[in-house]
Scaffold this active site. Structure first.
Site, PDB file in Angstrom:
ATOM      1  N   ARG A 178       0.833  -1.206  -0.162  1.00 50.43           N
ATOM      2  CA  ARG A 178       0.143  -0.012   0.103  1.00 50.43           C
ATOM      3  C   ARG A 178       0.856   1.330  -0.016  1.00 50.43           C
ATOM      4  NH1 ARG A 178      -0.267   4.707   2.607  1.00 50.43           N
ATOM      5  NH2 ARG A 178       0.157   3.388   4.740  1.00 50.43           N
ATOM      6  N   ASP A 179       1.681   1.342   1.118  1.00 49.19           N
ATOM      7  CA  ASP A 179       2.380   2.737   1.042  1.00 49.19           C
ATOM      8  C   ASP A 179       3.532   2.938   0.219  1.00 49.19           C
ATOM      9  OD1 ASP A 179       3.773   5.021   2.214  1.00 49.19           O
ATOM     10  OD2 ASP A 179       3.353   4.538   4.190  1.00 49.19           O
ATOM     11  N   HIS A 182       9.226   6.700   8.256  1.00 42.25           N
ATOM     12  CA  HIS A 182       9.548   7.072   6.892  1.00 42.25           C
ATOM     13  C   HIS A 182      11.189   7.302   7.049  1.00 42.25           C
ATOM     14  CE1 HIS A 182       6.201   6.466   4.055  1.00 42.25           C
ATOM     15  NE2 HIS A 182       5.648   6.838   5.349  1.00 42.25           N
ATOM     16  N   CYS A 220       4.539   9.180   0.560  1.00 41.55           N
ATOM     17  CA  CYS A 220       3.047   9.647   0.297  1.00 41.55           C
ATOM     18  C   CYS A 220       3.244  10.714  -1.014  1.00 41.55           C
ATOM     19  CB  CYS A 220       2.426  10.297   1.552  1.00 41.55           C
ATOM     20  SG  CYS A 220       0.874  11.014   1.385  1.00 41.55           S
ATOM     21  N   ASN A 228       9.457   3.737   3.654  1.00 44.89           N
ATOM     22  CA  ASN A 228       9.143   3.292   4.970  1.00 44.89           C
ATOM     23  C   ASN A 228      10.731   3.004   5.556  1.00 44.89           C
ATOM     24  OD1 ASN A 228       6.322   3.106   3.916  1.00 44.89           O
ATOM     25  ND2 ASN A 228       6.170   3.246   5.935  1.00 44.89           N
TER      26      ASN A 228
HETATM   27  P1  HMG Z   1     -12.459  14.965  -2.623  1.00 48.32           P
HETATM   28  O1  HMG Z   1     -12.007  15.379  -4.042  1.00 48.32           O
HETATM   29  O2  HMG Z   1     -12.648  16.099  -1.687  1.00 48.32           O
HETATM   30  O3  HMG Z   1     -13.525  14.013  -2.615  1.00 48.32           O
HETATM   31  O4  HMG Z   1     -11.251  13.885  -2.174  1.00 48.32           O
HETATM   32  P2  HMG Z   1     -15.101  14.067  -3.324  1.00 48.32           P
HETATM   33  O5  HMG Z   1     -15.878  13.226  -2.292  1.00 48.32           O
HETATM   34  O6  HMG Z   1     -15.448  15.483  -3.940  1.00 48.32           O
HETATM   35  O7  HMG Z   1     -14.890  12.971  -4.494  1.00 48.32           O
HETATM   36  C1  HMG Z   1     -14.296  13.172  -5.507  1.00 48.32           C
HETATM   37  C2  HMG Z   1     -14.261  12.184  -6.760  1.00 48.32           C
HETATM   38  O8  HMG Z   1     -13.769  11.138  -6.229  1.00 48.32           O
HETATM   39  C3  HMG Z   1     -15.549  11.823  -6.966  1.00 48.32           C
HETATM   40  O9  HMG Z   1     -15.737  11.229  -8.237  1.00 48.32           O
HETATM   41  C4  HMG Z   1     -16.063  10.632  -5.949  1.00 48.32           C
HETATM   42  O10 HMG Z   1     -16.935   9.831  -6.360  1.00 48.32           O
HETATM   43  C5  HMG Z   1     -14.820   9.804  -5.874  1.00 48.32           C
HETATM   44  P3  HMG Z   1     -16.387  12.015  -9.424  1.00 48.32           P
HETATM   45  O11 HMG Z   1     -17.907  12.186  -8.919  1.00 48.32           O
HETATM   46  O12 HMG Z   1     -15.621  13.218  -9.625  1.00 48.32           O
HETATM   47  O13 HMG Z   1     -16.452  10.971 -10.608  1.00 48.32           O
HETATM   48  N1  HMG Z   1     -14.562   9.317  -4.636  1.00 48.32           N
HETATM   49  C6  HMG Z   1     -14.199   8.012  -4.523  1.00 48.32           C
HETATM   50  N2  HMG Z   1     -13.981   7.009  -5.633  1.00 48.32           N
HETATM   51  C7  HMG Z   1     -13.660   5.574  -4.884  1.00 48.32           C
HETATM   52  N3  HMG Z   1     -13.372   5.489  -3.557  1.00 48.32           N
HETATM   53  C8  HMG Z   1     -13.320   6.459  -2.593  1.00 48.32           C
HETATM   54  C9  HMG Z   1     -13.750   7.859  -3.310  1.00 48.32           C
HETATM   55  N4  HMG Z   1     -13.969   8.828  -2.525  1.00 48.32           N
HETATM   56  C10 HMG Z   1     -14.509   9.742  -3.528  1.00 48.32           C
HETATM   57  N5  HMG Z   1     -13.160   6.234  -1.557  1.00 48.32           N
HETATM   58  C11 HMG Z   1     -10.608  12.137  -0.830  1.00 48.32           C
HETATM   59  C12 HMG Z   1     -11.335  13.501  -0.994  1.00 48.32           C
HETATM   60  C13 HMG Z   1     -10.576  11.635   0.388  1.00 48.32           C
HETATM   61  C14 HMG Z   1     -11.507  11.098  -1.658  1.00 48.32           C
HETATM   62  C15 HMG Z   1      -9.510  12.103  -1.419  1.00 48.32           C
HETATM   63  O14 HMG Z   1      -8.780  13.209  -1.143  1.00 48.32           O
HETATM   64  C16 HMG Z   1      -8.472  11.055  -1.468  1.00 48.32           C
HETATM   65  O15 HMG Z   1      -8.951   9.603  -1.828  1.00 48.32           O
HETATM   66  N6  HMG Z   1      -7.247  10.959  -0.665  1.00 48.32           N
HETATM   67  C17 HMG Z   1      -6.424   9.961  -0.304  1.00 48.32           C
HETATM   68  C18 HMG Z   1      -5.128  10.224  -0.358  1.00 48.32           C
HETATM   69  C19 HMG Z   1      -4.099   9.284  -0.253  1.00 48.32           C
HETATM   70  O16 HMG Z   1      -4.239   8.065  -0.495  1.00 48.32           O
HETATM   71  N7  HMG Z   1      -3.062   9.698   0.380  1.00 48.32           N
HETATM   72  C20 HMG Z   1      -1.914   8.581   0.754  1.00 48.32           C
HETATM   73  C21 HMG Z   1      -2.413   7.591   2.022  1.00 48.32           C
HETATM   74  S1  HMG Z   1      -2.030   8.402   3.367  1.00 48.32           S
HETATM   75  C22 HMG Z   1      -0.547   8.006   3.689  1.00 48.32           C
HETATM   76  O17 HMG Z   1       0.082   7.567   2.961  1.00 48.32           O
HETATM   77  C23 HMG Z   1       0.201   8.342   5.186  1.00 48.32           C
HETATM   78  C24 HMG Z   1       0.244   7.088   5.969  1.00 48.32           C
HETATM   79  O18 HMG Z   1       1.073   6.082   5.301  1.00 48.32           O
HETATM   80  C25 HMG Z   1       0.872   7.346   7.350  1.00 48.32           C
HETATM   81  C26 HMG Z   1       2.311   8.314   7.186  1.00 48.32           C
HETATM   82  O19 HMG Z   1       3.103   7.834   6.605  1.00 48.32           O
HETATM   83  O20 HMG Z   1       2.127   9.341   7.901  1.00 48.32           O
HETATM   84  C27 HMG Z   1      -1.010   6.487   6.096  1.00 48.32           C
HETATM   85 MG    MG Z   2       3.265   6.138   5.179  1.00 47.04          MG
END
Ligand code: HMG
Ligand code: MG
Length: 297
Positions: free
Chosen positions: A12-13, A206, A237, A246
């Protein structure tokens, strides 16, 4: 401590941050191989918006195709109710919700404030409870934010407490951009352990600045028993400028074995898996142990 749990986050990450297209088959092979290495928790993918993270748009396909080994958990990331509905449909038994200790990072990563993200999680938790799905919680930027700089440990502890109070069984503390050093990491964990029991805390560091293993050791000394890591040091990320992989699972396992701490992981098989995915991605193996090989201790 005689044993520790490793949460493998590479599929995933690691893969969320790759520029190139990765075939679902490669992802499935990686997860299956990791299961054969003895890992008990393997974060499989993310049910986030494919517009935001195209690399993991095949989450449902990957989840459906992996071999689910008995006793192994395959959690997936979920950012909102839509993601939770997809996760329920896929039949997952564990998810991870994620927010941050930094407002600026949260806006860039999930397009909302910290308070709004916690509100978003309320219906996610309800659906999780109704479907018997365990929930883990992530706090990002626990030792620094690429947009805001240093982050107060008290802020991290407050967000960790909120996630724990809403029902997350474990809170993983993410040094998203590898900003931390051992004393600061230990102080942050100590502060969090005032609000969440230490056996409910995990660390997710990380290795951007080469400090992750040292930071892990400092936190193990405090009583941390769960480490998130990534085979071959994959990771980063896409919404944290400059974030790299990581801490490598191979390096963590080698260190723990050397300290007489059991993980249940076959290090030789893990090294092979790290070499496999590095070759598939055409990138240098990010694990020092992976590059050098095992050594009898
Ligand atoms: P948004 O643009 O504000 O959301 O994003 P929205 O509700 O307006 O939706 C936009 C579009 O996405 C729409 O499609 C939704 O249907 C669709 P359209 O109508 O334009 O065709 N949509 C989805 N589709 C599938 N699955 C869903 C979903 N949600 C909306 N779940 C949102 C808000 C949260 C969705 C977006 O910002 C997002 O997905 N962000 C994820 C970013 C991410 O994955 N970052 C990496 C993970 S975090 C990380 O790595 C840190 C961690 O490792 C810890 C660390 O290291 O610190 C965990
Ligand atoms: Mg991470």
């Amino acid at each position: 401590m005689s044993s520790m749990r490793i949460v493998e986050v590479g599929p995933r990450d690691g893969l969320q941050n790759e520029k190139q297209v990765i075939a679902a088959k490669t992802k499935i092979d990686l997860i299956n191989r990791l299961g054969e290495c003895g890992l008990r928790t393997i974060e499989a993918s993310s049910f986030v918006s494919p517009k935001w993270v195209p690399q993991l748009a095949d989450a449902s396909e990957v989840y459906a195709s992996i071999t689910k080994r008995p006793g192994v958990r395959y959690p997936v990331l979920v950012p909102n109710l839509k993601g939770m509905e997809r996760a329920v449909e896929a039949g997952v038994d564990e998810i991870a919700i994620f927010t941050a200790a930094s407002e600026s990072f949260n806006q860039r990563n999930i397009n909302c404030s910290i308070a709004e993200s916690l509100q978003r999680f309320v219906p996610v938790m309800e659906l999780a409870r109704a479907n018997n799905i365990d929930v883990r919680g992530y706090v990002s930027c626990v030792l620094g934010c690429p947009y805001e700089g240093p982050i107060a440990a008290a802020k991290v502890a407050a967000v960790a407490k909120d996630l724990h109070s809403m029902g997350c069984y474990e809170i993983s503390l993410g040094d998203t951009i590898g900003a931390g050093t051992p004393k600061l990491a230990a102080a942050m964990v100590a502060e969090c352990s005032q609000s969440v029991p230490i056996d409910r805390l995990a660390i997710h560091f990380h290795d951007t600045r080469g400090q992750a293993l040292a930071n892990c050791l400092a936190c193990i000394d405090l009583g941390i028993g769960v480490i998130d890591s990534s085979v071959a040091g994959l990771g980063g990320c896409p919404y944290a400028k400059g974030a790299t992989g990581n801490v490598a699972t191979e390096d963590v396992v080698f260190m723990l074995e050397g300290m007489g701490i059991e993980t249940g992981i076959d290090l030789d098989a893990l090294i092979e898996t790290g070499r496999f995915i590095s070759e598939q991605l055409g990138r240098e193996n990010g694990s020092r142990v992976g590059r050098a090989g095992n050594w009898p201790q």
